[in-house]
Design a protein around this motif. Structure first.
Motif, PDB file in Angstrom:
ATOM      1  N   VAL A  73     -76.930  52.370  50.322  1.00 21.97           N
ATOM      2  CA  VAL A  73     -76.864  53.482  49.426  1.00 21.97           C
ATOM      3  C   VAL A  73     -77.604  54.798  49.936  1.00 21.97           C
ATOM      4  CG1 VAL A  73     -77.143  54.413  47.372  1.00 21.97           C
ATOM      5  CG2 VAL A  73     -76.378  52.153  47.132  1.00 21.97           C
ATOM      6  N   LYS A  74     -78.838  54.494  50.397  1.00 22.61           N
ATOM      7  CA  LYS A  74     -79.555  55.539  50.957  1.00 22.61           C
ATOM      8  C   LYS A  74     -79.084  56.031  52.190  1.00 22.61           C
ATOM      9  CE  LYS A  74     -84.239  53.814  49.586  1.00 22.61           C
ATOM     10  NZ  LYS A  74     -85.527  53.335  49.891  1.00 22.61           N
ATOM     11  N   GLU A  75     -78.398  55.191  53.090  1.00 22.59           N
ATOM     12  CA  GLU A  75     -77.601  55.414  54.154  1.00 22.59           C
ATOM     13  C   GLU A  75     -76.328  56.260  53.960  1.00 22.59           C
ATOM     14  OE1 GLU A  75     -75.467  53.421  57.769  1.00 22.59           O
ATOM     15  OE2 GLU A  75     -77.469  52.414  57.236  1.00 22.59           O
ATOM     16  N   LEU A  76     -75.640  55.837  52.957  1.00 23.88           N
ATOM     17  CA  LEU A  76     -74.428  56.716  52.476  1.00 23.88           C
ATOM     18  C   LEU A  76     -74.782  58.100  52.094  1.00 23.88           C
ATOM     19  CD1 LEU A  76     -72.355  53.538  51.210  1.00 23.88           C
ATOM     20  CD2 LEU A  76     -71.783  54.910  53.423  1.00 23.88           C
ATOM     21  N   GLN A  77     -75.743  57.885  51.018  1.00 23.66           N
ATOM     22  CA  GLN A  77     -76.018  59.364  50.712  1.00 23.66           C
ATOM     23  C   GLN A  77     -76.705  60.315  51.667  1.00 23.66           C
ATOM     24  OE1 GLN A  77     -78.743  58.681  47.068  1.00 23.66           O
ATOM     25  NE2 GLN A  77     -76.571  58.733  45.881  1.00 23.66           N
ATOM     26  N   ALA A  78     -77.319  59.917  52.693  1.00 23.13           N
ATOM     27  CA  ALA A  78     -77.807  60.511  53.601  1.00 23.13           C
ATOM     28  C   ALA A  78     -76.575  61.077  54.472  1.00 23.13           C
ATOM     29  CB  ALA A  78     -78.739  60.108  54.534  1.00 23.13           C
ATOM     30  N   THR A  79     -75.541  60.353  54.744  1.00 27.86           N
ATOM     31  CA  THR A  79     -74.583  60.862  55.563  1.00 27.86           C
ATOM     32  C   THR A  79     -73.519  61.860  54.656  1.00 27.86           C
ATOM     33  OG1 THR A  79     -73.348  58.891  55.269  1.00 27.86           O
ATOM     34  CG2 THR A  79     -74.458  58.799  57.020  1.00 27.86           C
ATOM     35  N   ASN A  80     -73.689  61.780  53.354  1.00 28.54           N
ATOM     36  CA  ASN A  80     -72.676  62.665  52.662  1.00 28.54           C
ATOM     37  C   ASN A  80     -73.570  63.982  52.219  1.00 28.54           C
ATOM     38  OD1 ASN A  80     -70.922  60.616  52.461  1.00 28.54           O
ATOM     39  ND2 ASN A  80     -71.548  59.919  50.466  1.00 28.54           N
ATOM     40  N   ASP A  81     -74.792  64.194  52.348  1.00 24.47           N
ATOM     41  CA  ASP A  81     -75.434  65.189  52.331  1.00 24.47           C
ATOM     42  C   ASP A  81     -75.288  66.261  53.319  1.00 24.47           C
ATOM     43  OD1 ASP A  81     -76.596  64.320  50.026  1.00 24.47           O
ATOM     44  OD2 ASP A  81     -78.555  63.620  51.118  1.00 24.47           O
TER      45      ASP A  81
END
Length: 81
Positions: A73-81
Motif C-alpha cells: 500500500v505504501k508503495e502504491l500510494q507513493a507511485t500515485n502521488d
C-alpha cells in the motif's frame, strides 16, 4: 506512515471478521481459517477500496502477510502521488 498501518489493521479486522484482540501484525495468509482464498480476495478488494489503489495479479498473489500488505500500500500510494 503509521496511519497506513492503523487503517490497514482496521481493514483486516473488518474484511476477515476478526476479533479486535487478534494480533493482525503477525498474521500470514492461511494462518487463520478466515484468511483462505475467498477471504484473501475480500481482503484485497477492501484494501483497494479503502486506499483507492489497484493491485496487479502478482501483488495479489504475493500479499502473504499484514507486513507485506502495508509495504504494498505504501508503495502504491507513493507511485500515485
Amino acid at each position: 506512515m503509521a496511519e497506513i498501518a492503523d487503517k490497514l489493521r482496521e481493514v483486516f479486522v473488518e474484511a476477515l471478521d476478526l476479533d479486535g484482540d487478534v494480533n493482525v501484525e503477525n498474521l500470514k495468509y492461511r494462518d487463520i481459517e478466515a484468511w483462505d482464498s475467498v477471504g484473501h480476495m475480500a481482503l484485497v478488494a477492501a484494501i483497494e477500496d479503502e486506499f483507492d489503489v489497484q493491485f496487479d495479479t502478482d501483488q495479489v498473489i504475493d500479499m502473504s502477510s499484514f507486513k507485506v500488505a502495508v509495504d504494498m500500500v505504501k508503495e502504491l500510494q507513493a507511485t500515485n502521488d
